[in-house]
Design an enzyme around this catalytic site. Structure first.
Site, PDB file in Angstrom:
ATOM      1  N   ARG A 178       0.833  -1.215   0.000  1.00 15.09           N
ATOM      2  CA  ARG A 178       0.000   0.000   0.000  1.00 15.09           C
ATOM      3  C   ARG A 178       0.867   1.264   0.000  1.00 15.09           C
ATOM      4  O   ARG A 178       0.579   2.248   0.688  1.00 15.09           O
ATOM      5  CB  ARG A 178      -0.921   0.039   1.225  1.00 15.09           C
ATOM      6  CG  ARG A 178      -1.968  -1.022   1.257  1.00 15.09           C
ATOM      7  CD  ARG A 178      -2.914  -0.919   0.046  1.00 15.09           C
ATOM      8  NE  ARG A 178      -4.059  -1.773   0.241  1.00 15.09           N
ATOM      9  CZ  ARG A 178      -4.062  -3.080  -0.006  1.00 15.09           C
ATOM     10  NH1 ARG A 178      -2.993  -3.663  -0.495  1.00 15.09           N
ATOM     11  NH2 ARG A 178      -5.138  -3.789   0.213  1.00 15.09           N
ATOM     12  N   SER A 248     -10.086   0.199   3.677  1.00 17.69           N
ATOM     13  CA  SER A 248      -9.278  -0.049   4.885  1.00 17.69           C
ATOM     14  C   SER A 248      -8.713   1.277   5.389  1.00 17.69           C
ATOM     15  O   SER A 248      -8.085   2.007   4.618  1.00 17.69           O
ATOM     16  CB  SER A 248      -8.101  -0.964   4.565  1.00 17.69           C
ATOM     17  OG  SER A 248      -8.550  -2.211   4.125  1.00 17.69           O
ATOM     18  N   GLU A 343      -3.935   4.105   6.397  1.00 19.31           N
ATOM     19  CA  GLU A 343      -3.768   3.752   4.984  1.00 19.31           C
ATOM     20  C   GLU A 343      -4.101   4.879   4.000  1.00 19.31           C
ATOM     21  O   GLU A 343      -3.321   5.138   3.084  1.00 19.31           O
ATOM     22  CB  GLU A 343      -4.601   2.501   4.679  1.00 19.31           C
ATOM     23  CG  GLU A 343      -4.040   1.680   3.548  1.00 19.31           C
ATOM     24  CD  GLU A 343      -5.081   1.303   2.540  1.00 19.31           C
ATOM     25  OE1 GLU A 343      -5.575   2.194   1.838  1.00 19.31           O
ATOM     26  OE2 GLU A 343      -5.406   0.117   2.457  1.00 19.31           O
TER      27      GLU A 343
HETATM   28  N1  EPU Z   1     -10.871 -10.061  10.572  1.00 14.07           N
HETATM   29  C1  EPU Z   1     -11.541 -10.117  11.767  1.00 14.07           C
HETATM   30  N2  EPU Z   1     -12.414  -9.103  12.054  1.00 14.07           N
HETATM   31  C2  EPU Z   1     -12.644  -8.082  11.204  1.00 14.07           C
HETATM   32  C3  EPU Z   1     -11.956  -8.028   9.997  1.00 14.07           C
HETATM   33  C4  EPU Z   1     -11.062  -9.045   9.690  1.00 14.07           C
HETATM   34  O1  EPU Z   1     -11.368 -11.038  12.548  1.00 14.07           O
HETATM   35  O2  EPU Z   1     -13.461  -7.224  11.562  1.00 14.07           O
HETATM   36  C5  EPU Z   1      -9.969 -11.157  10.220  1.00 14.07           C
HETATM   37  C6  EPU Z   1     -10.626 -12.030   9.131  1.00 14.07           C
HETATM   38  O3  EPU Z   1     -11.364 -13.053   9.692  1.00 14.07           O
HETATM   39  C7  EPU Z   1      -9.448 -12.575   8.376  1.00 14.07           C
HETATM   40  C8  EPU Z   1      -8.397 -11.497   8.548  1.00 14.07           C
HETATM   41  O4  EPU Z   1      -8.797 -10.644   9.593  1.00 14.07           O
HETATM   42  O5  EPU Z   1      -8.993 -13.751   8.968  1.00 14.07           O
HETATM   43  C9  EPU Z   1      -8.154 -10.717   7.286  1.00 14.07           C
HETATM   44  O6  EPU Z   1      -9.369 -10.087   6.877  1.00 14.07           O
HETATM   45  P1  EPU Z   1      -9.725  -9.821   5.345  1.00 14.07           P
HETATM   46  O7  EPU Z   1      -9.501 -11.034   4.527  1.00 14.07           O
HETATM   47  O8  EPU Z   1     -11.057  -9.162   5.300  1.00 14.07           O
HETATM   48  O9  EPU Z   1      -8.618  -8.828   4.859  1.00 14.07           O
HETATM   49  P2  EPU Z   1      -7.926  -7.590   5.558  1.00 14.07           P
HETATM   50  O10 EPU Z   1      -6.532  -7.941   5.909  1.00 14.07           O
HETATM   51  O11 EPU Z   1      -8.784  -7.074   6.641  1.00 14.07           O
HETATM   52  C10 EPU Z   1      -6.913  -6.685   3.324  1.00 14.07           C
HETATM   53  C11 EPU Z   1      -6.863  -5.394   2.579  1.00 14.07           C
HETATM   54  C12 EPU Z   1      -8.184  -5.131   1.859  1.00 14.07           C
HETATM   55  C13 EPU Z   1      -8.413  -6.292   0.900  1.00 14.07           C
HETATM   56  C14 EPU Z   1      -8.436  -7.600   1.691  1.00 14.07           C
HETATM   57  C15 EPU Z   1      -8.528  -8.808   0.781  1.00 14.07           C
HETATM   58  C16 EPU Z   1      -5.286  -3.990   3.789  1.00 14.07           C
HETATM   59  C17 EPU Z   1      -5.105  -2.815   4.672  1.00 14.07           C
HETATM   60  N3  EPU Z   1      -6.560  -4.314   3.496  1.00 14.07           N
HETATM   61  O12 EPU Z   1      -7.909  -6.550   4.343  1.00 14.07           O
HETATM   62  O13 EPU Z   1      -8.026  -3.954   1.087  1.00 14.07           O
HETATM   63  O14 EPU Z   1      -9.631  -6.121   0.200  1.00 14.07           O
HETATM   64  O15 EPU Z   1      -7.197  -7.741   2.433  1.00 14.07           O
HETATM   65  O16 EPU Z   1      -7.337  -8.955   0.096  1.00 14.07           O
HETATM   66  O17 EPU Z   1      -4.306  -4.600   3.364  1.00 14.07           O
HETATM   67  C18 EPU Z   1      -8.306  -1.585   1.117  1.00 14.07           C
HETATM   68  O18 EPU Z   1      -7.086  -1.493   0.969  1.00 14.07           O
HETATM   69  O19 EPU Z   1      -9.043  -0.550   1.196  1.00 14.07           O
HETATM   70  C19 EPU Z   1      -8.917  -2.905   1.240  1.00 14.07           C
HETATM   71  C20 EPU Z   1     -10.202  -3.047   1.480  1.00 14.07           C
END
Ligand code: EPU
Length: 358
Positions: A178, A248, A343
């Site tokens: 990012r 995010s 972010e």
């Molecule tokens: N999780 C929780 N609670 C929550 C949110 C997430 O327990 O409220 C846990 C989920 O269960 C999962 C883990 O955290 O095991 C990761 O969650 P998720 O797959 O939703 O991805 P993320 O790491 O929260 C990142 C990106 C997103 C992208 C997703 C999918 C960043 C900052 N965010 O989110 O990007 O869509 O992976 O690849 O890296 C963005 O940049 O605006 C964005 C939405």
């Protein structure tokens, strides 16, 4: 020197430059700060015209694309350029590899849909990310195991310091998680006009990320992956046209193996992914487990299906959101000893490119 935002400069002002414009339609948090001047540009000529005018008037320049990864926290002095440069062209097709040049103002998701429709692999995991094509390199957008840097060949920019168009190779853009030089050391210097993508007709599907493969019903094809990504995102992430947000709000923090080992002892369910010798933590999990998911606070809040996303229910300015950000950061730090980094890109940038770099 700070300029009074109400001061009017009419000398040689191009007719399409408006004065004192609310930025509410131009940022998905819907904060209604004002731009002293605003120009929507859809041709390189009009872009050069407004840039020249701003330089003559010694006005700082700020560029906005889709406004979906922005935190505007004050009125913006000087000229805001809304990038609406449009167009796509295939420049090379050889051995199944296609180089596609896409103008910066094109909608990102429409570009992804177009690529999938044409049978081109590479961006399908990045479906439904809000914003414009020109914003993609700025923060190296990413989702489901793919990042923009994996498919960007080079980026065409207008150098605001020397008023000339030039291409920058992807390897020189400082792409990281990012992150890129466009939001770092080059902030304010270059205006992105075109992005050249390297896509392929040969299947390169990436299905390794957290259960994406399980989302696909039936045959695993390019369009099935595209649809699956759209489904997951629609389910988990708020549509900015319905609930104001910028995706995010925090990056997933990276910690060393020793800190990871200690945290895992205390929190066995900690969600983390190895990155080289270090570990990336799911910030959404940290925030969620600290009790923030779904919390509402003075017109803003933490989204109830994804704790990494902060949402704006009603506020006109960023004050309440910044207060919530501080509370979350403090709470996560106290609980896990982990510092969360924001972010979205913050505006305004105080100095003009010319002042900052000359
Ligand atoms: N999780 C929780 N609670 C929550 C949110 C997430 O327990 O409220 C846990 C989920 O269960 C999962 C883990 O955290 O095991 C990761 O969650 P998720 O797959 O939703 O991805 P993320 O790491 O929260 C990142 C990106 C997103 C992208 C997703 C999918 C960043 C900052 N965010 O989110 O990007 O869509 O992976 O690849 O890296 C963005 O940049 O605006 C964005 C939405």
């Amino acid at each position: 020197m700070m300029m009074d935002i109400s001061e009017e400069i009419t000398v040689n002002r191009p007719h399409f430059v408006q004065q004192n414009v609310s930025l509410s339609p131009f940022n998905t948090f819907k904060f209604s700060y004002q731009a002293q001047y605003l120009a929507m540009v859809d041709t390189i000529d009009s872009l050069k015209m407004v840039v020249n005018w701003a330089h003559q008037q010694h006005l700082p320049i700020t560029v906005i694309g889709g406004g979906s990864n922005l935190l505007i926290r004050n009125n913006i002095v000087g000229l805001v350029i809304v990038n609406r440069l449009m167009g796509k062209k295939c420049v090379v097709e050889e051995g199944g590899v296609v180089l596609l040049q896409v103008a910066a103002g094109e909608n990102w998701h429409e570009f992804v849909r177009y690529a999938v429709h044409k049978g081109l692999f590479g961006v399908e995991n990045l479906a439904l990310i809000p914003g414009t094509v020109g914003a993609a390199p700025v923060q190296n957008i990413g989702a489901y195991g793919v990042e923009a840097k994996d498919v960007i060949e080079r980026v065409q920019v207008l150098d605001l310091l020397h008023d000339k168009l030039q291409w920058i190779l992807a390897k020189d853009c400082g792409f990281g998680y990012r992150d890129s030089h466009f939001k770092g050391k080059w902030k304010g210097r270059y205006l992105i006009t075109t992005v050249e993508f390297k896509l392929t007709r040969i299947s390169t599907l990436v299905l390794s990320y957290g259960g994406l493969a399980n989302q696909i019903k039936g045959e695993v094809t390019l369009s099935a992956v595209f649809e699956a990504v759209c489904d997951v995102r629609r389910h988990k992430l708020p549509d900015p046209s319905v609930i104001a947000n910028a995706g995010s709000f925090f990056k997933n923090p990276i910690i060393c193996a020793e800190q990871h080992r200690r945290l895992k002892q205390i929190f066995p369910a900690l969600v983390s992914f190895p990155v080289g010798d270090d570990y990336k933590l799911a910030a959404g999990w940290l925030i969620d487990q600290a009790g923030w998911k779904g919390v509402r606070h003075q017109g803003v809040g933490v989204y109830d299906k994804q704790a990494l996303v902060l949402v704006n229910y009603s506020e006109q300015n960023a004050v309440a959101l910044l207060a919530l950000e501080s509370l979350i950061k403090q709470s996560v730090f106290e609980r896990y000893g982990v510092y969360l980094e924001r972010e979205p890109v913050e505006l305004p940038t105080v100095l003009s490119a010319k002042e900052e770099l000359s």
